[in-house]
Enzyme design. Structure first.
Site, PDB file in Angstrom:
ATOM      1  N   LEU A   1       3.025  68.237  97.356  1.00  0.00           N
ATOM      2  CA  LEU A   1       3.406  68.820  96.075  1.00  0.00           C
ATOM      3  C   LEU A   1       4.396  67.921  95.363  1.00  0.00           C
ATOM      4  O   LEU A   1       5.322  67.391  95.980  1.00  0.00           O
ATOM      5  CB  LEU A   1       4.065  70.176  96.294  1.00  0.00           C
ATOM      6  CG  LEU A   1       3.224  71.265  96.923  1.00  0.00           C
ATOM      7  CD1 LEU A   1       3.946  71.855  98.095  1.00  0.00           C
ATOM      8  CD2 LEU A   1       2.894  72.319  95.897  1.00  0.00           C
ATOM      9  N   ASP A   2       4.178  67.786  94.082  1.00  0.00           N
ATOM     10  CA  ASP A   2       5.137  67.089  93.260  1.00  0.00           C
ATOM     11  C   ASP A   2       6.217  68.108  92.916  1.00  0.00           C
ATOM     12  O   ASP A   2       5.894  69.205  92.490  1.00  0.00           O
ATOM     13  CB  ASP A   2       4.418  66.615  91.993  1.00  0.00           C
ATOM     14  CG  ASP A   2       5.264  65.658  91.209  1.00  0.00           C
ATOM     15  OD1 ASP A   2       6.304  65.230  91.748  1.00  0.00           O
ATOM     16  OD2 ASP A   2       4.887  65.350  90.078  1.00  0.00           O
ATOM     17  N   LYS A   3       7.479  67.751  93.148  1.00  0.00           N
ATOM     18  CA  LYS A   3       8.517  68.754  92.957  1.00  0.00           C
ATOM     19  C   LYS A   3       8.604  69.226  91.506  1.00  0.00           C
ATOM     20  O   LYS A   3       8.507  70.404  91.218  1.00  0.00           O
ATOM     21  CB  LYS A   3       9.888  68.215  93.389  1.00  0.00           C
ATOM     22  CG  LYS A   3      10.947  69.300  93.461  1.00  0.00           C
ATOM     23  CD  LYS A   3      12.357  68.738  93.442  1.00  0.00           C
ATOM     24  CE  LYS A   3      12.931  68.824  92.049  1.00  0.00           C
ATOM     25  NZ  LYS A   3      14.215  68.229  91.880  1.00  0.00           N
TER      26      LYS A   3
END
Lengths: 71, 641
Positions: free
Chosen positions: B334-336
């Site tokens: 996941l991209d933060k």
């Protein structure tokens, strides 16, 4: 070339779908016919100068499936 | 609406002519139920034939059986003939041949029951398939039909696809929104379930974007049309859902290939059997079981049921192959920013060591204003509330470090420690301690230096989404083994956020190219990797992953095109749902395929052992097809991750 989409009812198996497509494709004026089993839709590419949507409908009716609508 | 009065008019004169009216009704019933009535008629004849046999009238019994065969078999034979004319040997041909052969060798009962069971099975399969399709179709019927626009000063109702771009569309409470566009006037609560699967209404006001297919529940809106007809997000979704059905899963292609050899193979075996054993009944039974029925239907039916369910929940799955892969996801990256967090960073704290806060913020904003960095916006907004931002010159971006520029000839530096170190500006111990404290709390502290000295630090943080907090647990429950967070933030900030969310792993200070590298590493470990992002900034990463999942993608074409799975809403809880559904679908397909292969094996063994003859072979065959469809239909009811 024009494209028309029919909705079919009663397609029981993928084979029936494929056969209907093949039968349509052997009609004069039909360039391509794809029957999607999952959605019960037939997409027909045809030359309106050679075959009319009404005639395509008749061919489909002969294969034993009911057309419930277009598009 | 418009057909209502004319219907009533025509109903009045027809009603008294009872006979004609009833005939018409009968014809309609016949058209709608012909297959069922033929099947039932044939069944009735078989029953009568059976009774006649019990009463000791063999001639009558045989006659009735032949009639039953003819009634149920006529259409089968007709379709078989049609297919044969195009050199296609299909199921219909096999059944016709079997029934014909059985009648010739005097097995009237077998012939009748085979054709009867075949038509009954066919009827039931078609009905259940129509039902599965209807779930998808119902979704498409959500498409708006009419639009109310203002043309030449008057309000007119036009078909939704005829609205032109730029036209003003008026939407009253209870109306379906017919176009994609921006609200110009008015306020309303809009139910966006058709797009996002989320039925809680969203408040819309001037400047907000609304989608075609969504519903104005209360309030009034005037919307400037931006996309209409086939161009709308809703139409695009429907198109993608349909295209998804045409794309075949790998198992499906394999099975279809198998069926291509299986059918002629068994037919050859049938002929051979007859030549060797001279047992006509055995040879005919082989013909019946040569239909690959359950095998070829096993995958597509599960996929229709699953994609239909997904679309209802605002999740777009781009086809069988993607669904299959998503069912095997083991690692989720996941991209933060924008995924785990809201993507709206805010200034949380300002600390000044030298000069005034106002002066520092205004000068920092002057430089930051020219930068497109996500952390720049909140700083500029904060400064704007304090006063007028002065113009900056000599603007320069230092990738991964910050920005510099001059205001009134003075050098302004805004960025991290590295930016300061590169410029040989000393970072005192108390500043260093302050930074460390902020970072451990999950905030990014940006240093501001004016001239050759550090003036202060601005702490910026992005709020974590509520649904992010139990995300890891829910993903694990859906079968994911590793959840990895990627972020451009520094290590300490990343660690704080990762700890709060219970992430297994995190990678800090990841540059855009680094995302692809991180995914590649996980893939090398043999994991099926999903990447979740907004689909715009991380398109390469989405493409590099086995399954690219774009979130909050309603209205963004790039995301809808590049991703394998699209979450229309920006609700993170759709992620475990989508992965769980995919996993369930994969399991469902595997169950179906295993069952179908088992049935074929049992049938073959049964025929060879003379336990299965024509009628029982057909019964098992048709029952297996129906069971496969019914099993797949369970996916239509799947709910959570």
């Amino acid at each position: 070339m024009q494209t028309i989409v029919f909705r079919l009812e009663g397609l029981a198996c993928p084979e029936c779908a494929r056969n209907t497509g093949m039968i349509l494709e052997r009609q004069k004026g039909v360039k391509k016919a794809v029957v999607t089993f999952a959605t019960g839709k037939v997409k027909v590419e045809y030359d309106p100068a050679v075959i009319t949507p009404g005639e395509i409908e008749q061919v489909i009716a002969k294969t034993g499936y009911r057309i419930t609508g277009r598009g | 609406m418009f057909s209502f009065p004319s219907q009533r008019e025509s109903a009045v004169p027809v009603a008294p002519v009872g006979g004609l009216f009833r005939l018409e009704r009968l014809r309609e019933l016949w058209v709608a139920y012909d297959k069922l009535m033929i099947t039932l008629g044939s069944g009735l004849l078989i029953l009568l034939g059976y009774l006649a046999g019990r009463l000791g009238w063999p001639a009558a019994a045989n006659g009735l059986m032949v009639l039953a065969t003819l009634l149920a078999g006529y259409r089968v034979a007709a379709s078989a003939w049609q297919a044969l004319r195009f050199r296609v040997v299909g199921i219909n041909a096999l059944v016709t041949l079997a029934a014909l052969g059985a009648t010739i060798i005097g097995e009237y009962w077998e012939a009748a029951v085979v054709t009867f069971l075949f038509s009954l099975g066919n009827y039931l399969e078609a009905r259940t398939m129509d039902k599965t399709r209807a779930a998808l179709r119902k979704l498409m019927e959500l498409a708006p039909r009419v639009a109310r626009v203002r043309r030449e000063g008057t309000e007119v109702e036009v078909p939704a696809e005829e609205v032109e771009t730029g036209e003003l569309v008026l939407i009253r409470a209870g109306d379906k929104i017919p176009v994609d566009g921006r609200v110009v006037r008015g306020r309303a609560a809009v139910n966006q379930a058709a797009i996002t699967g989320e039925s809680l209404p969203v408040q819309k006001e001037p400047g907000d974007y609304v989608f075609s297919g969504t519903m104005n529940e209360s309030g009034y809106l005037e919307v400037e049309a931006e996309r209409t007809g086939e161009e709308t997000t809703f139409a695009r979704i429907m198109q993608l859902v349909e295209e998804a059905q045409e794309e075949k899963a790998r198992i499906q292609r394999w099975l279809e290939n198998f069926a291509r050899y299986y059918t002629p193979g068994i037919m050859a075996v049938s002929v051979l059997t007859y030549l060797v054993t001279r047992d006509a009944l055995l040879a005919l039974t082989l013909l019946v079981i040569a239909c690959p029925g359950a095998l070829v239907i096993a995958t597509p039916v599960s996929i229709v049921a699953a994609t239909g369910n997904a679309a209802r929940h605002g999740v777009l799955i781009k086809g069988g192959e993607h669904l299959e892969k998503a069912g095997r996801i083991r690692a989720v990256v996941l991209d933060k920013t924008g995924t785990l967090t809201r993507g709206r960073p805010l200034v949380k704290k300002v600390r000044v060591w030298r000069g005034s806060e106002k002066e520092m913020l205004l000068k920092a904003a002057a430089v930051e204003k020219l930068s497109g960095h996500p952390l720049a916006k909140p700083l500029v907004e904060r400064a704007e509330s304090l006063g007028e931002i002065p113009p900056a010159e000599n603007f320069q971006v230092h990738p991964g470090c910050g920005v510099t520029g001059t205001v009134d000839g003075e050098i302004i530096r805004v960025g991290n420690r590295r930016l300061m170190q590169e410029a040989s500006i000393p970072v005192p111990v108390d500043v260093e301690n302050y930074l460390a404290g902020e970072e451990s709390a999950g905030r990014t502290a940006v240093l501001v230096a004016i001239g050759e000295e550090i003036w202060g630090a601005v702490s910026i943080a992005d709020e974590i989404r509520d649904e992010a907090k139990d995300l890891v647990a829910r993903l694990k429950a859906a079968g994911v083994r590793r959840v990895v967070m990627l972020t451009g933030d520094n290590r300490r900030v990343a660690r704080a956020v990762a700890r709060e969310l219970g992430m297994d792993e995190y990678q800090a200070e990841v540059l855009p190219e680094g995302k692809v590298e991180a995914i590649r590493r996980l893939k090398q470990e043999g994991l099926v990797v999903a990447m979740v992002g907004d689909g715009i900034n991380d398109a390469p990463a989405l493409a590099a992953a086995d399954v690219g999942i774009a979130m909050g993608a309603a209205g963004t074409d790039v995301a809808m095109e590049t991703a394998d799975i699209v979450l229309m809403s920006d609700r993170l809880d759709k992620l475990p749902y989508a992965i769980g559904l995919s996993r369930q679908t994969l399991k469902n397909i595997q169950q179906n395929v295993t069952f179908a292969i088992l049935v074929v094996a049992v049938l073959l063994l049964g025929v060879m052992g003379q336990k299965v003859v024509l009628a029982s072979g057909m019964l098992i065959h048709e029952a297996s097809v129906l069971l496969v469809i019914l099993n797949a239909m369970r996916l239509m009811r799947y709910r959570n991750g």
